[in-house]
Design a protein around this motif. Structure first.
Motif, PDB file in Angstrom:
ATOM      1  N   TYR A 207       1.430  -4.602   1.746  1.00  0.00           N
ATOM      2  CA  TYR A 207       1.027  -3.189   1.342  1.00  0.00           C
ATOM      3  C   TYR A 207       0.674  -2.335   2.464  1.00  0.00           C
ATOM      4  O   TYR A 207       0.095  -2.815   3.291  1.00  0.00           O
ATOM      5  N   VAL A 208       1.339  -0.963   2.533  1.00  0.00           N
ATOM      6  CA  VAL A 208       0.923  -0.210   3.205  1.00  0.00           C
ATOM      7  C   VAL A 208       0.370   1.157   2.285  1.00  0.00           C
ATOM      8  O   VAL A 208       1.299   1.405   1.370  1.00  0.00           O
ATOM      9  N   ILE A 209      -0.855   1.686   2.480  1.00  0.00           N
ATOM     10  CA  ILE A 209      -0.948   2.569   1.349  1.00  0.00           C
ATOM     11  C   ILE A 209      -1.213   4.045   2.289  1.00  0.00           C
ATOM     12  O   ILE A 209      -1.533   4.067   3.413  1.00  0.00           O
ATOM     13  N   ASN A 210      -1.099   5.209   1.387  1.00  0.00           N
ATOM     14  CA  ASN A 210      -1.301   6.253   2.063  1.00  0.00           C
ATOM     15  C   ASN A 210      -2.811   6.915   1.795  1.00  0.00           C
ATOM     16  O   ASN A 210      -3.199   7.026   0.538  1.00  0.00           O
ATOM     17  N   THR A 211      -3.538   6.950   2.637  1.00  0.00           N
ATOM     18  CA  THR A 211      -5.019   7.179   2.299  1.00  0.00           C
ATOM     19  C   THR A 211      -5.340   8.257   1.689  1.00  0.00           C
ATOM     20  O   THR A 211      -6.419   8.664   0.934  1.00  0.00           O
ATOM     21  N   MET A 212      -4.460   9.417   1.627  1.00  0.00           N
ATOM     22  CA  MET A 212      -4.781  10.740   1.183  1.00  0.00           C
ATOM     23  C   MET A 212      -4.462  10.674  -0.524  1.00  0.00           C
ATOM     24  O   MET A 212      -5.037  11.478  -1.344  1.00  0.00           O
ATOM     25  N   HIS A 213      -3.959   9.210  -0.881  1.00  0.00           N
ATOM     26  CA  HIS A 213      -3.614   9.207  -2.338  1.00  0.00           C
ATOM     27  C   HIS A 213      -5.113   8.029  -3.187  1.00  0.00           C
ATOM     28  O   HIS A 213      -4.804   7.645  -4.237  1.00  0.00           O
ATOM     29  N   ILE A 214      -6.097   7.608  -2.321  1.00  0.00           N
ATOM     30  CA  ILE A 214      -7.018   7.022  -2.892  1.00  0.00           C
ATOM     31  C   ILE A 214      -8.038   7.557  -3.831  1.00  0.00           C
ATOM     32  O   ILE A 214      -8.278   8.744  -3.507  1.00  0.00           O
ATOM     33  N   VAL A 224      -7.686   1.685  -5.593  1.00  0.00           N
ATOM     34  CA  VAL A 224      -7.035   2.299  -6.698  1.00  0.00           C
ATOM     35  C   VAL A 224      -6.579   3.739  -6.106  1.00  0.00           C
ATOM     36  O   VAL A 224      -7.244   4.468  -5.455  1.00  0.00           O
ATOM     37  N   LEU A 225      -5.093   3.869  -6.348  1.00  0.00           N
ATOM     38  CA  LEU A 225      -4.513   5.073  -5.927  1.00  0.00           C
ATOM     39  C   LEU A 225      -4.096   5.934  -7.021  1.00  0.00           C
ATOM     40  O   LEU A 225      -4.272   5.494  -8.144  1.00  0.00           O
ATOM     41  N   GLU A 226      -3.965   7.304  -6.794  1.00  0.00           N
ATOM     42  CA  GLU A 226      -3.544   8.134  -7.867  1.00  0.00           C
ATOM     43  C   GLU A 226      -2.471   7.581  -8.814  1.00  0.00           C
ATOM     44  O   GLU A 226      -1.593   7.090  -8.354  1.00  0.00           O
ATOM     45  N   GLY A 227      -2.620   7.979 -10.243  1.00  0.00           N
ATOM     46  CA  GLY A 227      -1.853   7.230 -11.068  1.00  0.00           C
ATOM     47  C   GLY A 227      -2.411   5.936 -11.337  1.00  0.00           C
ATOM     48  O   GLY A 227      -1.512   5.213 -12.475  1.00  0.00           O
ATOM     49  N   ASN A 228      -3.742   5.640 -11.074  1.00  0.00           N
ATOM     50  CA  ASN A 228      -4.335   4.509 -11.798  1.00  0.00           C
ATOM     51  C   ASN A 228      -3.865   3.202 -11.024  1.00  0.00           C
ATOM     52  O   ASN A 228      -3.480   2.067 -11.879  1.00  0.00           O
ATOM     53  N   ILE A 229      -3.222   3.209  -9.810  1.00  0.00           N
ATOM     54  CA  ILE A 229      -2.343   1.961  -9.457  1.00  0.00           C
ATOM     55  C   ILE A 229      -3.317   1.252  -8.463  1.00  0.00           C
ATOM     56  O   ILE A 229      -3.931   1.664  -7.534  1.00  0.00           O
ATOM     57  N   ALA A 230      -3.568   0.031  -8.720  1.00  0.00           N
ATOM     58  CA  ALA A 230      -4.496  -1.032  -8.288  1.00  0.00           C
ATOM     59  C   ALA A 230      -3.629  -1.762  -7.002  1.00  0.00           C
ATOM     60  O   ALA A 230      -2.850  -2.368  -7.562  1.00  0.00           O
ATOM     61  N   VAL A 231      -4.171  -1.745  -5.973  1.00  0.00           N
ATOM     62  CA  VAL A 231      -3.484  -2.335  -4.762  1.00  0.00           C
ATOM     63  C   VAL A 231      -4.584  -3.199  -4.058  1.00  0.00           C
ATOM     64  O   VAL A 231      -5.610  -3.088  -3.845  1.00  0.00           O
ATOM     65  N   PRO A 232      -4.155  -4.550  -3.761  1.00  0.00           N
ATOM     66  CA  PRO A 232      -5.140  -5.450  -3.242  1.00  0.00           C
ATOM     67  C   PRO A 232      -5.334  -5.361  -1.895  1.00  0.00           C
ATOM     68  O   PRO A 232      -4.373  -4.893  -1.040  1.00  0.00           O
ATOM     69  N   VAL A 233      -6.399  -5.393  -1.318  1.00  0.00           N
ATOM     70  CA  VAL A 233      -6.870  -5.221   0.048  1.00  0.00           C
ATOM     71  C   VAL A 233      -7.129  -6.569   0.601  1.00  0.00           C
ATOM     72  O   VAL A 233      -8.026  -7.215  -0.189  1.00  0.00           O
ATOM     73  N   ALA A 234      -6.542  -7.164   1.587  1.00  0.00           N
ATOM     74  CA  ALA A 234      -6.485  -8.501   2.076  1.00  0.00           C
ATOM     75  C   ALA A 234      -7.850  -8.797   2.463  1.00  0.00           C
ATOM     76  O   ALA A 234      -8.713  -7.841   3.107  1.00  0.00           O
ATOM     77  N   ARG A 235      -8.571 -10.113   2.429  1.00  0.00           N
ATOM     78  CA  ARG A 235      -9.911 -10.193   2.667  1.00  0.00           C
ATOM     79  C   ARG A 235     -10.247 -10.067   3.933  1.00  0.00           C
ATOM     80  O   ARG A 235     -11.491  -9.606   4.265  1.00  0.00           O
ATOM     81  N   ALA A 236      -9.246 -10.448   4.903  1.00  0.00           N
ATOM     82  CA  ALA A 236      -9.628 -10.470   6.161  1.00  0.00           C
ATOM     83  C   ALA A 236      -9.674  -8.946   6.570  1.00  0.00           C
ATOM     84  O   ALA A 236     -10.132  -8.511   7.807  1.00  0.00           O
TER      85      ALA A 236
END
Length: 247
Positions: A207-214, A224-236
């Protein structure tokens, strides 16, 4: 105190009006050059080393921002002139840079020059200009379009509309705010390189996310991104991810 000044505007009439006003109301300014072709500004400024530059924003071929981005460390004070560009005004105001709205009001001109003179005396133009260029760079990146090869051909999309990229079986699904996802034949690695910018965060191998939409971060390791989309962040990557927002 005589302040070496350069005027940059692609419209001769606008330069003539501003020059006249400066001569009438700002006698401490010494106009050493007027420039109608923004492509010539870099060489002329480097040669004359002015302390103050008045520059139009909306010019054909090169905007005022394009001109300034040619300078690695602009040391001169800047006063922008603009007719309407709200984005430009926002970027300028964040750095306390001077600006004038066309048609230029006499009192506004005098006030901008007084502020510029103070900044010149304090020699703090460098830090303000550096912040301005960083703001411009960030905004311009979000406005760029990138080309995405898809099953139907080539898709031209604005970076700011991308919420995140998701690696799926060697392909990449690009998700957007207001349109269906696009499946690209490129791997997620391609988009990690393409979107190398502070606005984008590689939070997971897939995953690569656009931080402007957090919109939020959940303690169990999801953003959680706009649109209520949850994306995992790797533990590391969690500590690094959280640190960028706490700093």
């Amino acid at each position: 105190m005589s302040i070496k000044t350069v005027l940059i505007d692609d419209e001769p009439k606008a330069i003539a009006i501003l020059k006249n006003k400066i001569e009438r109301f700002c006698p401490d300014l010494e106009i050493v050059a007027t420039i109608e072709k923004p492509s010539m500004a870099f060489d002329i400024i480097n040669e004359l080393q002015p302390q103050l530059v008045f520059i139009d924003i909306a010019m054909p071929g090169m905007s005022g921002f394009d001109v300034l981005e040619q300078f690695k460390n602009p040391q001169f004070e800047i006063i922008f002139a603009t007719a309407f560009d709200q984005y430009a005004l926002d970027a300028i105001k964040q750095c306390a840079i001077g600006y004038l709205v066309k048609p230029v009001d006499n009192e506004d001109l005098v006030e901008a020059v007084i502020n510029a003179t103070t900044n010149i005396e304090k020699k703090n133009a460098f830090l303000k200009n550096k912040q301005l260029l960083e703001n411009i760079s960030q905004e311009n990146f979000q406005k760029k379009k990138i080309v995405i090869p898809s099953t139907d051909g080539l898709e031209f999309v604005e970076v700011k509309t991308i919420t995140h990229c998701e690696g799926v079986d060697g392909y990449t699904k690009i998700h957007f705010l207001d349109q269906k996802p696009i499946l690209s034949s490129h791997s997620i690695g391609h988009f990690k390189k393409l979107l190398t910018h502070p606005d984008f965060c590689h939070i997971h191998k897939s995953y690569v996310i656009n931080t402007m939409h957090i919109t939020k971060y959940l303690n169990d390791g999801y953003v959680v991104l706009e649109g209520n989309i949850a994306v995992p962040v790797a533990r590391a990557k969690r500590a690094e991810f959280l640190a960028r927002f706490r700093s």
